[in-house]
Motif scaffolding. Structure first.
Motif, PDB file in Angstrom:
ATOM      1  N   ALA A 184      -4.315  -0.018  25.750  1.00  0.00           N
ATOM      2  CA  ALA A 184      -5.405   0.456  24.892  1.00  0.00           C
ATOM      3  C   ALA A 184      -6.609   0.907  25.705  1.00  0.00           C
ATOM      4  O   ALA A 184      -7.279   1.880  25.356  1.00  0.00           O
ATOM      5  CB  ALA A 184      -5.806  -0.650  23.917  1.00  0.00           C
ATOM      6  N   GLY A 185      -6.893   0.204  26.815  1.00  0.00           N
ATOM      7  CA  GLY A 185      -8.046   0.564  27.622  1.00  0.00           C
ATOM      8  C   GLY A 185      -7.917   1.938  28.248  1.00  0.00           C
ATOM      9  O   GLY A 185      -8.846   2.750  28.199  1.00  0.00           O
ATOM     10  N   ARG A 186      -6.764   2.225  28.838  1.00  0.00           N
ATOM     11  CA  ARG A 186      -6.564   3.534  29.457  1.00  0.00           C
ATOM     12  C   ARG A 186      -6.492   4.640  28.404  1.00  0.00           C
ATOM     13  O   ARG A 186      -6.989   5.748  28.643  1.00  0.00           O
ATOM     14  CB  ARG A 186      -5.282   3.524  30.292  1.00  0.00           C
ATOM     15  CG  ARG A 186      -5.428   2.773  31.604  1.00  0.00           C
ATOM     16  CD  ARG A 186      -4.322   3.141  32.566  1.00  0.00           C
ATOM     17  NE  ARG A 186      -4.623   2.696  33.910  1.00  0.00           N
ATOM     18  CZ  ARG A 186      -3.956   3.076  34.989  1.00  0.00           C
ATOM     19  NH1 ARG A 186      -2.929   3.918  34.863  1.00  0.00           N
ATOM     20  NH2 ARG A 186      -4.282   2.631  36.183  1.00  0.00           N
ATOM     21  N   LEU A 187      -5.881   4.323  27.278  1.00  0.00           N
ATOM     22  CA  LEU A 187      -5.816   5.327  26.219  1.00  0.00           C
ATOM     23  C   LEU A 187      -7.210   5.668  25.717  1.00  0.00           C
ATOM     24  O   LEU A 187      -7.535   6.841  25.491  1.00  0.00           O
ATOM     25  CB  LEU A 187      -4.945   4.819  25.072  1.00  0.00           C
ATOM     26  CG  LEU A 187      -4.788   5.762  23.878  1.00  0.00           C
ATOM     27  CD1 LEU A 187      -4.192   7.094  24.316  1.00  0.00           C
ATOM     28  CD2 LEU A 187      -3.915   5.126  22.800  1.00  0.00           C
ATOM     29  N   GLY A 188      -8.067   4.658  25.555  1.00  0.00           N
ATOM     30  CA  GLY A 188      -9.443   4.914  25.127  1.00  0.00           C
ATOM     31  C   GLY A 188     -10.200   5.758  26.132  1.00  0.00           C
ATOM     32  O   GLY A 188     -10.948   6.664  25.761  1.00  0.00           O
ATOM     33  N   LEU A 189     -10.012   5.475  27.429  1.00  0.00           N
ATOM     34  CA  LEU A 189     -10.659   6.270  28.469  1.00  0.00           C
ATOM     35  C   LEU A 189     -10.159   7.709  28.429  1.00  0.00           C
ATOM     36  O   LEU A 189     -10.950   8.656  28.555  1.00  0.00           O
ATOM     37  CB  LEU A 189     -10.377   5.654  29.836  1.00  0.00           C
ATOM     38  CG  LEU A 189     -10.932   6.422  31.056  1.00  0.00           C
ATOM     39  CD1 LEU A 189     -12.453   6.542  30.980  1.00  0.00           C
ATOM     40  CD2 LEU A 189     -10.504   5.730  32.347  1.00  0.00           C
TER      41      LEU A 189
ATOM     42  N   LEU B 263      -8.916   9.438  25.877  1.00  0.00           N
ATOM     43  CA  LEU B 263      -9.454  10.151  24.719  1.00  0.00           C
ATOM     44  C   LEU B 263     -10.957  10.380  24.854  1.00  0.00           C
ATOM     45  O   LEU B 263     -11.478  11.414  24.423  1.00  0.00           O
ATOM     46  CB  LEU B 263      -9.133   9.378  23.443  1.00  0.00           C
ATOM     47  CG  LEU B 263      -7.641   9.182  23.129  1.00  0.00           C
ATOM     48  CD1 LEU B 263      -7.458   8.357  21.859  1.00  0.00           C
ATOM     49  CD2 LEU B 263      -6.924  10.514  23.012  1.00  0.00           C
ATOM     50  N   GLY B 264     -11.672   9.423  25.458  1.00  0.00           N
ATOM     51  CA  GLY B 264     -13.106   9.577  25.638  1.00  0.00           C
ATOM     52  C   GLY B 264     -13.450  10.708  26.580  1.00  0.00           C
ATOM     53  O   GLY B 264     -14.355  11.505  26.319  1.00  0.00           O
TER      54      GLY B 264
ATOM     55  N   SER C   1     -16.879  12.380  19.153  1.00  0.00           N
ATOM     56  CA  SER C   1     -17.030  11.355  20.175  1.00  0.00           C
ATOM     57  C   SER C   1     -17.795  10.143  19.659  1.00  0.00           C
ATOM     58  O   SER C   1     -17.442   8.999  19.952  1.00  0.00           O
ATOM     59  CB  SER C   1     -17.754  11.936  21.396  1.00  0.00           C
ATOM     60  OG  SER C   1     -17.069  13.049  21.910  1.00  0.00           O
ATOM     61  N   VAL C   2     -18.866  10.395  18.917  1.00  0.00           N
ATOM     62  CA  VAL C   2     -19.784   9.328  18.515  1.00  0.00           C
ATOM     63  C   VAL C   2     -19.514   8.831  17.098  1.00  0.00           C
ATOM     64  O   VAL C   2     -19.701   7.642  16.803  1.00  0.00           O
ATOM     65  CB  VAL C   2     -21.243   9.817  18.640  1.00  0.00           C
ATOM     66  CG1 VAL C   2     -22.217   8.738  18.220  1.00  0.00           C
ATOM     67  CG2 VAL C   2     -21.526  10.271  20.059  1.00  0.00           C
ATOM     68  N   GLY C   3     -19.050   9.721  16.204  1.00  0.00           N
ATOM     69  CA  GLY C   3     -18.891   9.370  14.805  1.00  0.00           C
ATOM     70  C   GLY C   3     -18.055   8.136  14.535  1.00  0.00           C
ATOM     71  O   GLY C   3     -18.492   7.221  13.808  1.00  0.00           O
ATOM     72  N   PRO C   4     -16.835   8.037  15.080  1.00  0.00           N
ATOM     73  CA  PRO C   4     -16.017   6.843  14.815  1.00  0.00           C
ATOM     74  C   PRO C   4     -16.688   5.547  15.254  1.00  0.00           C
ATOM     75  O   PRO C   4     -16.616   4.530  14.557  1.00  0.00           O
ATOM     76  CB  PRO C   4     -14.744   7.118  15.625  1.00  0.00           C
ATOM     77  CG  PRO C   4     -14.649   8.605  15.678  1.00  0.00           C
ATOM     78  CD  PRO C   4     -16.071   9.071  15.806  1.00  0.00           C
ATOM     79  N   MET C   5     -17.359   5.570  16.428  1.00  0.00           N
ATOM     80  CA  MET C   5     -18.043   4.357  16.895  1.00  0.00           C
ATOM     81  C   MET C   5     -19.216   4.003  15.992  1.00  0.00           C
ATOM     82  O   MET C   5     -19.482   2.822  15.739  1.00  0.00           O
ATOM     83  CB  MET C   5     -18.514   4.563  18.335  1.00  0.00           C
ATOM     84  CG  MET C   5     -17.380   4.676  19.340  1.00  0.00           C
ATOM     85  SD  MET C   5     -17.965   4.764  21.052  1.00  0.00           S
ATOM     86  CE  MET C   5     -18.730   6.391  21.060  1.00  0.00           C
TER      87      MET C   5
END
Length: 435
Positions: free
Chosen positions: A52-57, A59-60, A375-379
């Motif tokens: 999950a960590g690498r996938l988040g990076l 996509l970010g 980028s920001v909306g979901p967070m």
């Protein structure tokens, strides 16, 4: 536009033959994008073995690259043919999709995803520029047709992806990547059949001397969007106006799962409602924003509509499964209506509020809104709005309504100033001719 159905408009879109070809290319492109959107997370997780960590990076970084893509494309379009740049973006996406098939190192995958997102956002900005050139004053109608075509293509793409995901093998995932790459290649081939609209870097026809004077204080002046506070204010206010996308794709599903008793089977219905309403209503809604004044009216209604949707989401926690399901489906319908108004009003105002000689670079800056929101909306929704419970949704709706009112007033003031400046310049030009 009035009195004609969707199919009649698609046969005779604003811009004629080139517009028909471009709409077909965009439909093909979005079909491939739908395939990849449905399969990408699972591909990186199960085929590439990412945590999950690498996938988040991954996509970010892709999202950040997408933010850069819009202004880069707009700046390039001031100097180079939009048609050639757009073909280049599609071919770059073909290459990056092919790279996914032959590499498995994280750094290489990171580069591939970043370049894909960069080219994708650049292509969307260039499509907007191309359409604004060929459609002219009927750009709102073209935008409505594009939205209908894009949603239809996206739905077809996700349907194709579902077949591959059902098989679930590595070969099936790779076949989906190939299908996506082929869609970009076909889109580039179709765009080659169009003609570059007149004006090179200019979005519309070459402005008159009076317009040139009004744009920047002299015939050679070409203003920069990064120094135009009025336009940057419009772009800044447009960022939260794109939150309807995150509400539909992130907020509604997560709220249903974690805060209501509605069955999980309702989640796919949100996208179904969205797709159907976009196809059915986009042309009618676009009629409200066929001119800058109409676009400012649509902005005001956007805030009210999103507020009503947020109210329904907040109320969905108070009833049983049936009540919650109906409230959330109604909220999805209202979010879609808000999306329709935002999509046409944002485009119309982005064009109308830009000075005549620098529309390409200005529209490139305006195109950042959607990328930043993704980028920001979901967070924002998960970390702030949903964490606050029903009150968070009500606060989001109230804030959206207030910001919409501010953007509407600011846009009207800028429009009035541009009209007054153009009128004064035209009068000065006429006096010079008489003298």
């Amino acid at each position: 536009m009035r009195g004609n159905g969707l199919w009649a408009q698609l046969r005779r879109p604003p811009g004629g033959r080139d517009a028909r070809i471009m709409l077909l290319a965009q439909g093909v492109d979005r079909t491939g994008s739908g395939v990849w959107a449905a399969a990408s997370v699972l591909y990186f997780t199960y085929v590439c073995g990412m945590d999950a960590g690498r996938l988040g990076l991954l996509l970010g970084v892709g999202a950040v690259a997408g933010i850069v893509g819009s202004p880069l494309a707009g700046r390039a379009a001031e100097r180079l043919p939009v048609r050639g740049l757009l073909i280049g973006c599609h071919l770059l996406r073909v290459a990056t999709m092919g790279l996914l098939l032959v590499v498995d190192h994280f750094a290489a995958l990171l580069l591939s995803v970043a370049l894909t997102c960069l080219a994708e956002r650049g292509a969307k900005t260039l499509e907007m520029l191309f359409a604004t050139r060929i459609a002219g004053e009927r750009r709102a109608t073209y935008q409505a047709l594009f939205r209908s075509v894009a949603n239809g293509g996206y739905a077809v793409g996700t349907g194709f992806a579902a077949i591959g995901l059902a098989v679930g093998s590595t070969t099936a995932y790779r076949a989906l990547i190939v299908a996506n790459a082929l869609s970009y290649l076909l889109a580039a081939t179709l765009i080659r059949r169009t003609a570059e609209p007149a004006g090179r870097g200019l979005v519309a026809a070459v402005p008159s001397p009076a317009q040139e004077f009004a744009a920047g204080g002299g015939p050679a002046a070409v203003p920069s969007p990064w120094r135009d506070r009025g336009y940057l204010l419009f772009v800044l206010l447009d960022l939260p106006m794109c939150l309807d996308d995150s509400v539909l794709n992130v907020g509604l599903p997560l709220w249903l799962i974690h805060h209501t008793g509605a069955p999980h089977a309702v989640v796919p219905a949100f996208l179904t409602v969205n797709t159907v309403l976009v196809v059915v209503l986009q042309l009618r809604v676009s009629a409200w924003a066929e001119n800058p004044r109409g676009a400012t009216t649509a902005v005001g209604w956007y805030g009210v509509t999103l507020l009503a949707s947020c109210g329904l989401i907040a109320l969905s926690t108070g009833g049983g499964p049936l009540t919650a399901s109906l409230a959330l489906l109604a909220a999805a319908a209202l979010v879609t209506l808000a999306e329709l108004m935002r999509s046409v009003s944002s485009w119309e105002l982005a064009v109308s509020l830009a000075p005549p000689r620098a529309k390409a670079s200005y529209l490139g800056v305006a195109g950042m809104s959607q990328s930043v929101q993704k980028s920001v909306g979901p967070m924002l929704l998960t970390g702030v709005v949903m964490a606050a419970g029903p009150a968070g949704w009500l606060a989001l709706g109230a804030a959206s309504t207030g910001l919409a009112a501010v953007q509407r007033r600011a846009s009207l003031r800028r429009l009035a100033a541009l009209e007054a400046s153009a009128g004064a310049a035209a009068g000065a030009s006429a006096s010079a001719v008489v003298g």
